[in-house]
Design a protein around this motif. Structure first.
Motif, PDB file in Angstrom:
ATOM      1  N   SER A   1       0.887  -1.168   0.000  1.00  0.00           N
ATOM      2  CA  SER A   1       0.000   0.000   0.000  1.00  0.00           C
ATOM      3  C   SER A   1       0.922   1.214   0.000  1.00  0.00           C
ATOM      4  O   SER A   1       1.930   1.228   0.712  1.00  0.00           O
TER       5      SER A   1
ATOM      6  N   ARG B   1       6.190   6.334  -1.919  1.00  0.00           N
ATOM      7  CA  ARG B   1       7.547   5.902  -1.504  1.00  0.00           C
ATOM      8  C   ARG B   1       7.608   4.388  -1.287  1.00  0.00           C
ATOM      9  O   ARG B   1       8.601   3.750  -1.614  1.00  0.00           O
TER      10      ARG B   1
ATOM     11  N   TRP C   1       9.230   4.863   6.249  1.00  0.00           N
ATOM     12  CA  TRP C   1       8.854   5.711   7.392  1.00  0.00           C
ATOM     13  C   TRP C   1       9.474   7.086   7.217  1.00  0.00           C
ATOM     14  O   TRP C   1      10.514   7.238   6.571  1.00  0.00           O
TER      15      TRP C   1
ATOM     16  N   GLN D   1      10.784  10.374   2.535  1.00  0.00           N
ATOM     17  CA  GLN D   1      10.287  11.723   2.853  1.00  0.00           C
ATOM     18  C   GLN D   1       8.944  11.611   3.571  1.00  0.00           C
ATOM     19  O   GLN D   1       8.074  10.835   3.160  1.00  0.00           O
TER      20      GLN D   1
ATOM     21  N   LEU E   1      -3.999   5.069  14.304  1.00  0.00           N
ATOM     22  CA  LEU E   1      -4.647   6.027  13.410  1.00  0.00           C
ATOM     23  C   LEU E   1      -6.017   6.459  13.923  1.00  0.00           C
ATOM     24  O   LEU E   1      -6.379   7.636  13.856  1.00  0.00           O
TER      25      LEU E   1
ATOM     26  N   CYS F   1      -3.964  10.421   4.461  1.00  0.00           N
ATOM     27  CA  CYS F   1      -2.750  10.438   3.636  1.00  0.00           C
ATOM     28  C   CYS F   1      -2.573  11.806   2.981  1.00  0.00           C
ATOM     29  O   CYS F   1      -1.497  12.143   2.520  1.00  0.00           O
TER      30      CYS F   1
HETATM   31  C1  LIG Z   1      -1.111  10.100   8.767  1.00  0.00           C
HETATM   32  C2  LIG Z   1       0.362   9.813   8.676  1.00  0.00           C
HETATM   33  C3  LIG Z   1       1.023   9.245   9.752  1.00  0.00           C
HETATM   34  C4  LIG Z   1       2.400   9.001   9.688  1.00  0.00           C
HETATM   35  N1  LIG Z   1       3.032   8.448  10.756  1.00  0.00           N
HETATM   36  C5  LIG Z   1       4.382   8.282  10.747  1.00  0.00           C
HETATM   37  C6  LIG Z   1       5.079   7.753  11.886  1.00  0.00           C
HETATM   38  O1  LIG Z   1       4.494   7.335  12.888  1.00  0.00           O
HETATM   39  N2  LIG Z   1       6.444   7.711  11.830  1.00  0.00           N
HETATM   40  C7  LIG Z   1       7.144   8.136  10.733  1.00  0.00           C
HETATM   41  O2  LIG Z   1       8.376   8.117  10.765  1.00  0.00           O
HETATM   42  N3  LIG Z   1       6.498   8.565   9.609  1.00  0.00           N
HETATM   43  C8  LIG Z   1       5.148   8.638   9.594  1.00  0.00           C
HETATM   44  N4  LIG Z   1       4.489   9.072   8.465  1.00  0.00           N
HETATM   45  C9  LIG Z   1       5.270   9.274   7.225  1.00  0.00           C
HETATM   46  C10 LIG Z   1       5.201   8.044   6.319  1.00  0.00           C
HETATM   47  O3  LIG Z   1       5.465   6.857   7.024  1.00  0.00           O
HETATM   48  C11 LIG Z   1       6.242   8.112   5.192  1.00  0.00           C
HETATM   49  O4  LIG Z   1       6.249   9.327   4.553  1.00  0.00           O
HETATM   50  C12 LIG Z   1       6.019   6.972   4.195  1.00  0.00           C
HETATM   51  O5  LIG Z   1       7.154   6.824   3.397  1.00  0.00           O
HETATM   52  C13 LIG Z   1       4.834   7.228   3.275  1.00  0.00           C
HETATM   53  O6  LIG Z   1       4.721   6.141   2.403  1.00  0.00           O
HETATM   54  P1  LIG Z   1       4.013   6.261   0.979  1.00  0.00           P
HETATM   55  O7  LIG Z   1       4.802   7.317   0.203  1.00  0.00           O
HETATM   56  O8  LIG Z   1       4.197   4.910   0.398  1.00  0.00           O
HETATM   57  O9  LIG Z   1       2.622   6.667   1.221  1.00  0.00           O
HETATM   58  C14 LIG Z   1       3.132   9.315   8.499  1.00  0.00           C
HETATM   59  C15 LIG Z   1       2.446   9.868   7.408  1.00  0.00           C
HETATM   60  C16 LIG Z   1       1.082  10.113   7.477  1.00  0.00           C
HETATM   61  C17 LIG Z   1       0.388  10.712   6.289  1.00  0.00           C
END
Ligand SMILES: Cc1cc2nc3c(=O)[nH]c(=O)nc-3n(C[C@H](O)[C@H](O)[C@H](O)COP(=O)(O)O)c2cc1C
Length: 282
Positions: A12, A17, A99, A131, A195, A242
């Motif tokens: 997902s 990223r 992350w 990022q 969440l 998101c």
């Molecule tokens: C609602 C939300 C909660 C997140 N929680 C965390 C977190 O607990 N720790 C962290 O390091 N990054 C967190 N992130 C950042 C995402 O883990 C990170 O940017 C990830 O690479 C996004 O993946 P994607 O690009 O595949 O959606 C969060 C992002 C969002 C939107």
């Protein structure tokens, strides 16, 4: 490759990223002649294909399963997918997360535990810095430029080691406890946050009717199908925050500014001090 196991990559990735990591895995497996199948849990068609594909997961097959870390855990789409898997004693699995450099939380350990409960041997795992997807409005956001070519190299190395391990008939799984790497005192707070509990802390996502062109783009970019445009967007409780709708709206109709979060998340990252940012486990 001297073994005929299937390789299945499921992920997902609201902001792309985790998809990047999944595609690196696929490219390396393609080069090794493994012909992997790849499925995005945000795509309805992929989910339908996956439903029939997963019925035939077998002993020796390898499932690569990826999620971003959201409030310390994997996304519901991913945990729900694993929960629905049939028991596959003798299957291999490799959980991976991206992350945003705040905390990789408990996601990898929890995914690993769920997979073991389904009979899979954990053949390896990875946490990859990325990022932070809430910080696109901030200059120099946490995790800026990641995953980069060094991260890609780590992933490529993991893929090769995992397949060497599987092909050597080593059935011993990676010790799950090693994925439980968060320091004890932080763990309890991470377990208690998720969440759903964070929902009231996020800004209300609502389009400004004067700016919204009713184009329906937000409905298309929502990975959990939580938006209906009739004609203005209405967002239901499936929303995972998101912020794809906010980020990708050409009219800027959602008018949400998340940049004040930048300093808070940076302070949390300093407190957590989690290093290395990217790491593979094999
Ligand atoms: C609602 C939300 C909660 C997140 N929680 C965390 C977190 O607990 N720790 C962290 O390091 N990054 C967190 N992130 C950042 C995402 O883990 C990170 O940017 C990830 O690479 C996004 O993946 P994607 O690009 O595949 O959606 C969060 C992002 C969002 C939107």
């Amino acid at each position: 490759m001297d073994k005929k196991q299937r390789s299945i990559i499921v992920y997902s990735s609201p902001a792309g990223r985790t998809r990047h990591v999944a595609v690196v895995i696929k490219t390396v497996l393609d080069d090794m002649g493994c012909l992997p199948e790849i499925f995005d849990l945000g795509e309805k068609e992929d989910c339908q294909r996956l439903e029939s594909a997963q019925k035939s997961f077998a002993i020796g097959d390898c499932l690569w399963i990826g999620s971003p870390v959201y409030t310390y855990h994997a996304l519901p789409a991913v945990t729900e997918f694993i929960a629905k898997l049939s028991l596959n004693r003798g299957g291999f699995a490799v959980p991976f997360v991206t992350w945003g450099a705040v905390s990789s939380g408990l996601a990898l350990y929890e995914m690993g535990r769920q997979l073991e409960d389904k009979g899979y041997h954990i053949a390896g795992a990875a946490k990859i810095a990325a990022q932070h997807s809430m910080l696109w409005q901030v200059k120099n956001p946490l995790g800026y430029g990641r995953p980069d070519s060094r991260d890609d190299g780590l992933i490529a190395d993991l893929v090769k080691k995992v397949y060497a391990k599987i092909n050597s008939n080593e059935v011993e799984g990676y010790p799950l406890e090693k994925l439980n790497y968060q320091p004890g005192p932080a763990q309890k707070a991470m377990q208690e946050m998720n969440l759903e509990k964070a929902r009231p802390m996020f800004p209300k996502i609502e389009a400004d009717k004067d700016l919204c062109s009713k184009c329906g783009a937000c409905e298309k970019v929502c990975p959990v199908h939580a938006i209906r445009c009739s004609p203005y967007p209405r967002i239901d409780d499936k929303c995972i925050f998101c912020f794809n709708c906010v980020r990708l709206c050409e009219e800027n109709a959602f008018k949400i500014d998340l940049s004040p979060l930048g300093d808070r998340l940076r302070n949390m990252a300093k407190e957590n001090n989690e290093y290395p940012l990217s790491k593979t486990f094999v």
